[in-house]
Write a protein that holds these residues in place. Structure first.
Motif, PDB file in Angstrom:
ATOM      1  N   GLU A   1       0.814  -1.211   0.000  1.00 20.47           N
ATOM      2  CA  GLU A   1       0.000   0.000   0.000  1.00 20.47           C
ATOM      3  C   GLU A   1       0.847   1.261   0.000  1.00 20.47           C
ATOM      4  OE1 GLU A   1      -2.573  -0.261   3.308  1.00 20.47           O
ATOM      5  OE2 GLU A   1      -3.718  -1.966   2.536  1.00 20.47           O
ATOM      6  N   GLU A   2       2.150   1.119   0.115  1.00 23.63           N
ATOM      7  CA  GLU A   2       3.012   2.287   0.147  1.00 23.63           C
ATOM      8  C   GLU A   2       3.174   2.852  -1.258  1.00 23.63           C
ATOM      9  OE1 GLU A   2       4.375   3.953   2.779  1.00 23.63           O
ATOM     10  OE2 GLU A   2       2.977   2.653   3.818  1.00 23.63           O
ATOM     11  N   PRO A   3       3.073   4.168  -1.432  1.00 25.36           N
ATOM     12  CA  PRO A   3       3.250   4.748  -2.758  1.00 25.36           C
ATOM     13  C   PRO A   3       4.660   4.494  -3.266  1.00 25.36           C
ATOM     14  CG  PRO A   3       3.241   6.445  -1.044  1.00 25.36           C
ATOM     15  CD  PRO A   3       2.815   5.161  -0.397  1.00 25.36           C
ATOM     16  N   GLY A   4       4.732   4.143  -4.545  1.00 25.29           N
ATOM     17  CA  GLY A   4       6.043   3.934  -5.143  1.00 25.29           C
ATOM     18  C   GLY A   4       6.648   2.589  -4.835  1.00 25.29           C
ATOM     19  N   PHE A   5       5.874   1.681  -4.232  1.00 27.09           N
ATOM     20  CA  PHE A   5       6.432   0.375  -3.901  1.00 27.09           C
ATOM     21  C   PHE A   5       6.758  -0.379  -5.178  1.00 27.09           C
ATOM     22  CE2 PHE A   5       5.762  -4.190  -3.216  1.00 27.09           C
ATOM     23  CZ  PHE A   5       6.744  -4.417  -2.268  1.00 27.09           C
ATOM     24  N   GLU A   6       7.919  -0.979  -5.211  1.00 29.65           N
ATOM     25  CA  GLU A   6       8.382  -1.698  -6.387  1.00 29.65           C
ATOM     26  C   GLU A   6       8.853  -3.083  -5.976  1.00 29.65           C
ATOM     27  OE1 GLU A   6      11.911  -1.285  -9.801  1.00 29.65           O
ATOM     28  OE2 GLU A   6      11.680   0.189  -8.200  1.00 29.65           O
ATOM     29  N   VAL A   7       8.373  -4.104  -6.667  1.00 29.41           N
ATOM     30  CA  VAL A   7       8.808  -5.456  -6.385  1.00 29.41           C
ATOM     31  C   VAL A   7      10.243  -5.615  -6.866  1.00 29.41           C
ATOM     32  CG1 VAL A   7       8.416  -7.898  -6.836  1.00 29.41           C
ATOM     33  CG2 VAL A   7       6.469  -6.355  -6.571  1.00 29.41           C
ATOM     34  N   ILE A   8      11.123  -6.031  -5.962  1.00 23.92           N
ATOM     35  CA  ILE A   8      12.533  -6.189  -6.297  1.00 23.92           C
ATOM     36  C   ILE A   8      12.770  -7.612  -6.777  1.00 23.92           C
ATOM     37  CG2 ILE A   8      14.897  -6.028  -5.444  1.00 23.92           C
ATOM     38  CD1 ILE A   8      13.413  -3.365  -5.548  1.00 23.92           C
ATOM     39  N   THR A   9      13.183  -7.742  -8.017  1.00 20.89           N
ATOM     40  CA  THR A   9      13.494  -9.060  -8.559  1.00 20.89           C
ATOM     41  C   THR A   9      14.955  -9.376  -8.315  1.00 20.89           C
ATOM     42  OG1 THR A   9      13.950  -8.063 -10.710  1.00 20.89           O
ATOM     43  CG2 THR A   9      11.721  -8.880 -10.335  1.00 20.89           C
ATOM     44  N   ARG A  10      15.315 -10.639  -8.475  1.00 17.87           N
ATOM     45  CA  ARG A  10      16.684 -11.065  -8.251  1.00 17.87           C
ATOM     46  C   ARG A  10      17.576 -10.566  -9.384  1.00 17.87           C
ATOM     47  NH1 ARG A  10      15.717 -17.408  -6.520  1.00 17.87           N
ATOM     48  NH2 ARG A  10      14.734 -16.987  -4.506  1.00 17.87           N
ATOM     49  N   ILE A  11      18.617  -9.881  -9.026  1.00 18.96           N
ATOM     50  CA  ILE A  11      19.566  -9.403 -10.025  1.00 18.96           C
ATOM     51  C   ILE A  11      20.977  -9.667  -9.538  1.00 18.96           C
ATOM     52  CG2 ILE A  11      18.005  -7.586 -10.855  1.00 18.96           C
ATOM     53  CD1 ILE A  11      19.681  -5.579  -9.316  1.00 18.96           C
ATOM     54  N   ASP A  12      21.894  -9.671 -10.480  1.00 20.34           N
ATOM     55  CA  ASP A  12      23.303  -9.889 -10.167  1.00 20.34           C
ATOM     56  C   ASP A  12      23.955  -8.542  -9.888  1.00 20.34           C
ATOM     57  OD1 ASP A  12      25.886 -10.663  -9.901  1.00 20.34           O
ATOM     58  OD2 ASP A  12      26.132 -11.449 -11.940  1.00 20.34           O
ATOM     59  N   LEU A  13      24.362  -8.323  -8.649  1.00 20.25           N
ATOM     60  CA  LEU A  13      24.989  -7.055  -8.279  1.00 20.25           C
ATOM     61  C   LEU A  13      26.463  -7.000  -8.645  1.00 20.25           C
ATOM     62  CD1 LEU A  13      23.381  -6.478  -4.754  1.00 20.25           C
ATOM     63  CD2 LEU A  13      22.836  -5.290  -6.883  1.00 20.25           C
ATOM     64  N   GLY A  14      27.018  -8.112  -9.064  1.00 12.30           N
ATOM     65  CA  GLY A  14      28.432  -8.129  -9.407  1.00 12.30           C
ATOM     66  C   GLY A  14      29.318  -8.279  -8.190  1.00 12.30           C
TER      67      GLY A  14
ATOM     68  N   GLN B   1      29.173  -1.551  -4.644  1.00 11.33           N
ATOM     69  CA  GLN B   1      28.641  -2.667  -5.411  1.00 11.33           C
ATOM     70  C   GLN B   1      27.335  -2.274  -6.101  1.00 11.33           C
ATOM     71  OE1 GLN B   1      27.356  -5.967  -2.998  1.00 11.33           O
ATOM     72  NE2 GLN B   1      27.824  -7.484  -4.585  1.00 11.33           N
ATOM     73  N   MET B   2      26.494  -1.557  -5.378  1.00  7.36           N
ATOM     74  CA  MET B   2      25.217  -1.138  -5.957  1.00  7.36           C
ATOM     75  C   MET B   2      25.410  -0.095  -7.047  1.00  7.36           C
ATOM     76  SD  MET B   2      22.524  -0.996  -2.786  1.00  7.36           S
ATOM     77  CE  MET B   2      21.981  -2.493  -1.958  1.00  7.36           C
ATOM     78  N   VAL B   3      26.354   0.799  -6.845  1.00  2.15           N
ATOM     79  CA  VAL B   3      26.597   1.853  -7.825  1.00  2.15           C
ATOM     80  C   VAL B   3      27.018   1.265  -9.167  1.00  2.15           C
ATOM     81  CG1 VAL B   3      28.133   3.757  -8.417  1.00  2.15           C
ATOM     82  CG2 VAL B   3      27.124   3.643  -6.155  1.00  2.15           C
ATOM     83  N   LYS B   4      27.818   0.216  -9.125  1.00  2.00           N
ATOM     84  CA  LYS B   4      28.335  -0.390 -10.356  1.00  2.00           C
ATOM     85  C   LYS B   4      27.295  -1.256 -11.063  1.00  2.00           C
ATOM     86  CE  LYS B   4      33.145  -0.410  -8.814  1.00  2.00           C
ATOM     87  NZ  LYS B   4      34.336  -1.240  -8.481  1.00  2.00           N
ATOM     88  N   CYS B   5      26.205  -1.573 -10.375  1.00  2.00           N
ATOM     89  CA  CYS B   5      25.163  -2.400 -10.977  1.00  2.00           C
ATOM     90  C   CYS B   5      24.376  -1.579 -12.003  1.00  2.00           C
ATOM     91  CB  CYS B   5      24.231  -2.935  -9.897  1.00  2.00           C
ATOM     92  SG  CYS B   5      22.870  -3.920 -10.540  1.00  2.00           S
ATOM     93  N   LYS B   6      24.276  -2.085 -13.211  1.00  2.00           N
ATOM     94  CA  LYS B   6      23.597  -1.362 -14.287  1.00  2.00           C
ATOM     95  C   LYS B   6      22.085  -1.578 -14.267  1.00  2.00           C
ATOM     96  CE  LYS B   6      27.622  -1.571 -17.344  1.00  2.00           C
ATOM     97  NZ  LYS B   6      28.139  -2.010 -18.664  1.00  2.00           N
ATOM     98  N   GLU B   7      21.623  -2.505 -13.461  1.00  2.00           N
ATOM     99  CA  GLU B   7      20.200  -2.816 -13.432  1.00  2.00           C
ATOM    100  C   GLU B   7      19.589  -2.531 -12.059  1.00  2.00           C
ATOM    101  OE1 GLU B   7      20.125  -6.893 -14.510  1.00  2.00           O
ATOM    102  OE2 GLU B   7      20.491  -6.520 -16.633  1.00  2.00           O
ATOM    103  N   LEU B   8      20.119  -1.553 -11.376  1.00  4.02           N
ATOM    104  CA  LEU B   8      19.639  -1.245 -10.035  1.00  4.02           C
ATOM    105  C   LEU B   8      18.183  -0.782 -10.101  1.00  4.02           C
ATOM    106  CD1 LEU B   8      21.125  -1.333  -7.292  1.00  4.02           C
ATOM    107  CD2 LEU B   8      21.342   1.149  -7.437  1.00  4.02           C
ATOM    108  N   PRO B   9      17.281  -1.385  -9.319  1.00  7.59           N
ATOM    109  CA  PRO B   9      15.865  -0.998  -9.352  1.00  7.59           C
ATOM    110  C   PRO B   9      15.680   0.478  -8.995  1.00  7.59           C
ATOM    111  CG  PRO B   9      16.158  -3.071  -8.177  1.00  7.59           C
ATOM    112  CD  PRO B   9      17.528  -2.520  -8.405  1.00  7.59           C
ATOM    113  N   GLN B  10      14.665   1.057  -9.574  1.00  3.64           N
ATOM    114  CA  GLN B  10      14.404   2.479  -9.352  1.00  3.64           C
ATOM    115  C   GLN B  10      14.156   2.780  -7.875  1.00  3.64           C
ATOM    116  OE1 GLN B  10      14.737   4.957 -11.374  1.00  3.64           O
ATOM    117  NE2 GLN B  10      14.040   6.514  -9.918  1.00  3.64           N
ATOM    118  N   ALA B  11      13.462   1.874  -7.179  1.00  2.00           N
ATOM    119  CA  ALA B  11      13.183   2.096  -5.756  1.00  2.00           C
ATOM    120  C   ALA B  11      14.476   2.205  -4.962  1.00  2.00           C
ATOM    121  CB  ALA B  11      12.321   0.956  -5.208  1.00  2.00           C
ATOM    122  N   VAL B  12      15.458   1.380  -5.293  1.00  2.00           N
ATOM    123  CA  VAL B  12      16.737   1.418  -4.586  1.00  2.00           C
ATOM    124  C   VAL B  12      17.491   2.701  -4.918  1.00  2.00           C
ATOM    125  CG1 VAL B  12      18.974   0.272  -4.321  1.00  2.00           C
ATOM    126  CG2 VAL B  12      16.874  -1.091  -4.471  1.00  2.00           C
TER     127      VAL B  12
END
Length: 665
Positions: free
Chosen positions: A267-280, A587-598
């Protein structure tokens, strides 16, 4: 076990004059612990019934209490009675009660007239208590249950009812009703919030947790676990089939302990489901020695301005400050002094702020005792402040001794802050944020304005609706799920997915988790606002990641997780955690697929972050300390690609065999 017992507690069964002996039923009132519940029990002295015949006022019992007017007691009241003190409970004592029939049609019968008045109820079903007016003869109490069932008034012919109220307050929070000061509400929101803070900060209330729970870990539970265990075990009872509850239901229980903190991510505005991604790969991070007074001085021009502010912040982030420098530098880090101000401008600012501070201090100092008696908010603020100040950590010499000047200054600064922000006033926990500031500043005025600046950042943590705390817990859950969805799933399976055990970390910025000197280091690093927004949430992730292996390998459940997290206090290495948290951010900065919520949580634009690096003009002779990789990485866990496919060949990051730990200057 009997907690409270009092004879000479009467029910006035008729509304006649007080000398009508037939209308007075003497009995014994007890509060006792029984079958994992706290029970309030009243019965006549000559009651010969077995316990199965006593009315048990409980919402979910098989027989529901029903109140009916007694035929013999109708129509016998004159106008003179309405003017007597008995009129206060007129409607209450003109009713008797009976049970609704059981489903099989058999209703219990009473063998004498007096035993029909016997009752008992669980404290969890209590809604409110109405008290008598002062100076109206015997003191009496009227219990109202959550089903709006009103029990007969209990008159204390021997002694008063204060001891009973004090006994009940060990188990529930009572506060005055805004509409009627003689009515005490159970678990009202404002006081429940304060009580929650009190328990989180180790104040020994909620005795129920330590007394009625038979869990072997109860004796070591502290802080937030007091609140969560009380709610969890009180509601689940002893039925083994109810011991496992879904996380959403568990969150409801905990939300009752801390009003306004109910979390529903969907119910939180802007909530985004985080899928599994490779952070490197996670990079190895190095820390440096604390910034010295000499380095600081080299970055000041002839008029006193700080040069290369970004570079200075990076140096502070990477190593902290030497203690001799903190008194100067903290004023800039907290925003008390503008970074581009001259020495002359700062001198003028201090004069202005000194005048302003003492004007506010004079406001509360000049309030007489009579005035304060009529100002309940100020009176409550003072009471809370004195309570918190008296339990200030005395391990630091600055606060040793009961009449220590440091403690007196803590009290005065906090009272003055109530004048500065009267709407917020004082909430338990604020003294934890002030004590390190006063220790470093060694000056009442400077400590106050640094504290006021810090509270500008922390204000939402202490607001009654607790929106700030709610948001941070949601954000922390989002980050942790990105880093390790498997760990999050395990926590959810143990009713711990909402991370309420991190509440104290966030509330007072780890003040109770690190030693006094280590918290000085941690706070000054966080105040640089590097390497990203909400870096403190990455610190939480780093701590949890370090404890993941033990929690999962030992299959910790709800209680064990709470116990384990609370016992980390004073055992966490601040330099290790800073290294790990910074490495996570890189590690997160270098990830090219970082979710918008993050990206929004960390304040990243296009996966770019202001990251301290080695070519910022630092002294080439600075000693750099390698940071050990986390236990999480060294466990050879598989990584996950963006598609969700497993890669069972884990990425290994080398660990230095000779890690030297920095100690606070």
């Amino acid at each position: 076990m009997i907690i409270y017992e009092q004879e000479g507690v009467y029910i006035h069964s008729s509304c006649g004059k007080t000398n009508d002996q037939d209308g007075l039923i003497s009995g014994i009132l007890r509060v006792l612990e029984k079958d994992a519940e706290v029970i309030v029990d009243w019965r006549p002295l000559d009651d010969a019934l077995d316990s199965s015949s006593i009315l048990y006022a409980r919402k979910d019992s098989s027989s529901v209490v029903e109140w009916t007017q007694a035929p013999k007691e109708r129509g016998h009241r004159g106008s003179e009675h309405l003017n007597s003190y008995e009129a206060e409970w007129d409607m209450v004592n003109t009713v008797s009660f009976k049970r609704k029939p059981h489903t099989n049609g058999d209703a219990p019968s009473h063998r004498n007239g007096k035993s029909k008045w016997s009752f008992l109820f669980s404290l969890t079903d209590l809604k409110s208590i109405k008290q008598n007016k002062e100076g109206m003869g015997w003191s009496y109490l009227v219990f109202c249950l959550k089903d709006d069932v009103v029990l007969p008034a209990l008159h204390f012919h021997q002694g008063d009812s204060k001891l009973l109220i004090e006994s009940l307050e060990k188990y529930v929070v009572l506060c005055e009703s805004p509409q009627d000061k003689r009515t005490l509400l159970v678990n009202c929101q404002s006081k429940s919030l304060s009580q929650s803070f009190e328990n989180l900060l180790d104040e020994p209330a909620y005795g129920l947790i330590q007394k009625i729970k038979k869990d072997p870990y109860t004796a070591t539970m502290i802080g937030f676990s007091k609140v969560t265990n009380y709610i969890f075990d009180s509601l689940r009872g002893s039925d083994p089939s109810t011991h496992q509850r879904p996380p959403s239901e568990m969150a409801d229980f905990l939300s009752d302990a801390i009003p306004g903190l109910k979390i529903n991510q969907q119910e939180e505005p802007g909530f985004e489901v985080i899928t599994r991604i490779d952070l490197g790969e996670r990079p190895v991070v190095q820390r440096r020695e604390p910034v010295s007074l000499e380095e600081w001085t080299k970055n000041i021009d002839s008029e006193g301005r700080i040069l290369n502010v970004d570079n200075m912040k990076q140096m502070i982030f990477r190593g902290g400050l030497s203690h001799a420098l903190r008194k100067q530098a903290w004023k800039f880090l907290l925003g008390y002094f503008p970074w581009d101000s001259t020495k002359e401008e700062r001198t003028q600012l201090q004069k202005q702020k000194t005048d302003e501070y003492f004007r506010m201090k004079l406001q509360w100092k000049s309030i007489s005792q009579e005035q304060e008696k009529r100002n309940s908010r100020l009176r409550d603020y003072r009471s809370l402040i004195e309570k918190d100040v008296n339990r200030t950590d005395r391990t630091n010499k600055f606060y040793e001794g009961q009449d220590n000047p440091g403690l007196i200054l803590l009290h005065d600064i906090l009272m003055t802050y109530c004048m500065y922000d009267f709407d917020l006033g004082y909430v338990q926990g604020m003294s934890d944020l002030l004590s390190p500031l006063l220790y470093v500043m060694e000056n009442e005025v400077d400590a106050f304005w640094c504290f006021a600046s810090y509270m500008d950042q922390m204000h939402q943590n202490f607001e009654e609706q607790m929106q700030g705390m709610k948001t941070q817990l949601i954000q922390l859950s989002t980050l942790l799920r990105l880093l390790d969805s498997g760990f999050c799933s395990y926590l959810e399976s143990q009713d711990s997915g909402y991370l309420y055990f991190c509440f104290r970390w966030l509330l007072i910025r780890f003040k109770r988790e690190f030693s006094f000197l280590d918290i000085l280091r941690l706070w000054e690093v966080m105040w640089t606002e590097l390497p990203c927004t909400n870096f403190h949430l990455l610190l939480c992730c780093a701590i949890l990641e370090s404890e993941k292996q033990q929690i999962m390998e030992k299959r910790y459940g709800f209680n064990e997780i709470l116990k384990h997290i609370n016992e980390l206090s004073m055992k966490i290495d601040v330099e290790d955690i800073l290294c790990k948290a910074e490495a996570i951010s890189l590690q997160m900065v270098k990830c090219k697929e970082l979710p918008q919520a993050v990206c929004e949580i960390l304040g990243l634009q296009g996966s770019e972050v202001t990251t301290p690096d080695s070519d910022v003009g630092e002294d080439e002779n600075v000693v750099m300390t390698p940071c050990p990789t986390s236990a999480f990485q060294s466990n050879a866990l598989p990584t996950l690609s963006a598609s969700g496919a497993r890669n069972d060949s884990p990425t290994q990051i080398p660990v230095s065999s000779d890690v030297c730990r920095l100690t606070p200057a």
